[in-house]
Design a protein around this motif. Structure first.
Motif, PDB file in Angstrom:
ATOM      1  N   ARG A 109     -13.829  -0.329   3.902  1.00  0.00           N
ATOM      2  CA  ARG A 109     -12.871  -0.707   4.704  1.00  0.00           C
ATOM      3  C   ARG A 109     -12.499  -1.819   4.184  1.00  0.00           C
ATOM      4  N   GLU A 110     -13.466  -2.726   3.794  1.00  0.00           N
ATOM      5  CA  GLU A 110     -13.079  -4.026   3.395  1.00  0.00           C
ATOM      6  C   GLU A 110     -11.893  -4.160   1.715  1.00  0.00           C
ATOM      7  N   ALA A 111     -12.472  -3.654   1.359  1.00  0.00           N
ATOM      8  CA  ALA A 111     -12.093  -3.821  -0.414  1.00  0.00           C
ATOM      9  C   ALA A 111     -10.317  -3.149  -0.115  1.00  0.00           C
ATOM     10  N   VAL A 112      -9.810  -2.183   0.452  1.00  0.00           N
ATOM     11  CA  VAL A 112      -9.070  -1.354   0.484  1.00  0.00           C
ATOM     12  C   VAL A 112      -7.436  -2.657   1.087  1.00  0.00           C
ATOM     13  N   ASP A 113      -7.988  -3.334   2.274  1.00  0.00           N
ATOM     14  CA  ASP A 113      -7.762  -4.451   2.661  1.00  0.00           C
ATOM     15  C   ASP A 113      -7.691  -5.787   1.917  1.00  0.00           C
ATOM     16  N   THR A 114      -8.481  -5.986   1.182  1.00  0.00           N
ATOM     17  CA  THR A 114      -8.557  -6.537  -0.038  1.00  0.00           C
ATOM     18  C   THR A 114      -7.484  -6.617  -1.217  1.00  0.00           C
ATOM     19  N   SER A 115      -6.938  -4.842  -1.517  1.00  0.00           N
ATOM     20  CA  SER A 115      -6.590  -5.222  -2.822  1.00  0.00           C
ATOM     21  C   SER A 115      -4.884  -4.533  -1.698  1.00  0.00           C
ATOM     22  N   LEU A 116      -5.441  -4.079  -1.057  1.00  0.00           N
ATOM     23  CA  LEU A 116      -3.343  -4.330   0.197  1.00  0.00           C
ATOM     24  C   LEU A 116      -2.895  -5.486   0.127  1.00  0.00           C
ATOM     25  N   LYS A 117      -3.667  -7.283   0.306  1.00  0.00           N
ATOM     26  CA  LYS A 117      -3.336  -8.616   0.275  1.00  0.00           C
ATOM     27  C   LYS A 117      -2.994  -8.573  -1.191  1.00  0.00           C
ATOM     28  N   ARG A 118      -3.676  -8.762  -2.467  1.00  0.00           N
ATOM     29  CA  ARG A 118      -3.355  -8.448  -3.506  1.00  0.00           C
ATOM     30  C   ARG A 118      -2.224  -8.099  -3.680  1.00  0.00           C
ATOM     31  N   LEU A 119      -1.688  -6.622  -3.792  1.00  0.00           N
ATOM     32  CA  LEU A 119      -0.920  -6.434  -4.045  1.00  0.00           C
ATOM     33  C   LEU A 119       0.349  -6.709  -3.213  1.00  0.00           C
ATOM     34  N   GLN A 120       0.446  -7.070  -2.126  1.00  0.00           N
ATOM     35  CA  GLN A 120       1.510  -7.522  -1.344  1.00  0.00           C
ATOM     36  C   GLN A 120       2.086  -6.304  -0.793  1.00  0.00           C
ATOM     37  N   THR A 121       1.199  -5.547  -0.221  1.00  0.00           N
ATOM     38  CA  THR A 121       1.623  -3.965  -0.424  1.00  0.00           C
ATOM     39  C   THR A 121       1.486  -3.720   1.477  1.00  0.00           C
ATOM     40  N   ASP A 122       2.469  -2.831   1.392  1.00  0.00           N
ATOM     41  CA  ASP A 122       1.741  -2.241   3.095  1.00  0.00           C
ATOM     42  C   ASP A 122       0.490  -0.728   3.014  1.00  0.00           C
ATOM     43  N   VAL A 123       0.707  -0.042   1.459  1.00  0.00           N
ATOM     44  CA  VAL A 123       0.310   0.979   1.281  1.00  0.00           C
ATOM     45  C   VAL A 123      -0.304   1.185   0.125  1.00  0.00           C
ATOM     46  N   ILE A 124      -1.498   1.654  -0.388  1.00  0.00           N
ATOM     47  CA  ILE A 124      -1.759   2.117  -1.671  1.00  0.00           C
ATOM     48  C   ILE A 124      -1.481   3.517  -1.622  1.00  0.00           C
ATOM     49  N   ASP A 125      -0.598   4.074  -2.695  1.00  0.00           N
ATOM     50  CA  ASP A 125      -0.970   5.068  -3.176  1.00  0.00           C
ATOM     51  C   ASP A 125      -1.315   5.820  -3.485  1.00  0.00           C
ATOM     52  N   LEU A 126      -2.592   5.705  -4.113  1.00  0.00           N
ATOM     53  CA  LEU A 126      -3.845   6.366  -4.483  1.00  0.00           C
ATOM     54  C   LEU A 126      -5.036   5.843  -4.273  1.00  0.00           C
TER      55      LEU A 126
END
Length: 347
Positions: A109-126
């Motif tokens: 739950r935490e790691a998804v939000d951290t990756s979204l912030k780094r990637l500067q996107t609203d959604v991770i495709d995979l």
């Protein structure tokens, strides 16, 4: 560039995927951005990264830089809709990420939000788990693999905890599909069966090593992939550069991975150079660039594959992309099978 469905999801990915594990370390940001431009312009819509990247070496202070480089490209170009982004949460580790702690539902739950912030996107495709918490036979651990200490119920409980967290992220629109990496056939079927029973997201893909020199996937994993509609995201399709021929005859080019990691993660063995030379000779006999042959061979497999390759520099990427339309004649495919029998498991 042909596209294929990512498992049973509605995501279509190119049959080649640009790996980004050198972005932010060996590959500076300006060259990394140029590589993404080149790949997209060549018809590749798929990028693979991970929270722990870059590698060579992996360091706690550089964790997340590869994701940040991709995020900066998205912010600069506005081309987010042209790419499919895959990233990963790290398992148990020597201390690079979360002081060595792996993942569970809370961590995800935490790691998804951290990756979204780094990637500067609203959604991770995979969104992928980088390796199973219970252990894995990948990365040459197959030679001494011992699963006898595993606790089946703990594994089942862990999988359900993770799947529930991933299900929440899918419902929230933070991720579109899920996958595993460095997983076994038993593990993949358990993830899939648990998800089906609970109405949770099913695994769309598995990212395992697969190349002319590493064909562990060809048996049980291939059967699982065909029957469960799981797409292989094959990493190290060039065997960490060995299949380019640059390490033959004792050569170790400056700045190459072998110059940083002498045994290439256990791939350097007494047998590997003879096996590599056999494939190099086959390519030469048919007027093929060995890089192009190795990547084109992945398209011939009887299961769905998107091959993940990396390039330290744009010049290397130019050479790779020149072979994007190569199709191997049947006689070359048959010769490759014969060489595999003559040189099984060279590392």
């Amino acid at each position: 560039m042909q596209k294929l469905p990512l498992g049973r999801s509605d995501i279509m990915v190119s049959e080649w995927c640009l790996g980004t594990m050198t972005f932010g370390n060996q590959t500076p940001e300006d060259d990394a951005h140029h590589q993404i431009d080149m790949a997209v312009d060549a018809g590749i819509n798929f990028l693979d990264t991970a929270e722990m990247y870059p590698v060579n070496p992996i360091r706690a202070e550089t964790v997340g830089l590869s994701e940040q480089v991709i995020g900066n490209w998205i912010a600069k170009t506005g081309r987010r809709d042209e790419i499919v982004i895959a990233t990963k949460v790290s398992g148990n580790n020597p201390g690079w990420v979360r002081e060595g702690r792996g993942y569970d539902g809370g961590v995800i739950r935490e790691a998804v939000d951290t990756s979204l912030k780094r990637l500067q996107t609203d959604v991770i495709d995979l969104y992928q788990m980088h390796w199973p918490i219970r252990g894995s036979y990948m990365f040459r651990q197959n030679w001494h693999y011992d699963p006898s200490g595993q606790n089946r119920q703990q594994t089942m409980d862990h999988m359900m905890d993770v799947l529930e967290a991933l299900g929440e992220a899918v419902k929230a629109g933070k991720i579109r599909a899920i996958g595993m990496s460095n997983e076994s056939a038993w593990g993949m079927t358990k993830w899939i069966d648990q998800a089906a029973a609970a109405g949770l997201p099913r695994m769309a893909s598995v990212q395992n090593e697969y190349s002319l020199l590493c064909r562990l996937y060809d048996t049980d994993m291939a059967e699982m992939a065909v029957n469960e509609d799981v797409t292989l995201l094959s990493f190290s399709p060039l065997a960490c550069g060995m299949l380019t021929g640059k390490y033959q005859n004792g050569q170790v080019p400056e700045g190459s991975r072998m110059s940083i990691n002498d045994d290439l993660g256990g791939r350097r063995s007494p047998r590997v150079f003879d096996a590599t030379q056999a494939y190099l000779d086959l390519a030469a006999a048919h007027g093929l660039d060995p890089v192009h042959m190795a990547l084109a061979w992945q398209r011939t497999r009887p299961f769905p594959v998107s091959a993940i390759f990396g390039a330290t520099t744009s010049a290397q990427l130019t050479q790779i992309l020149a072979g994007k339309d190569v199709v191997l004649p049947e006689e070359v495919v048959s010769a490759i099978d014969a060489l595999h029998q003559a040189h099984p498991m060279p590392y």
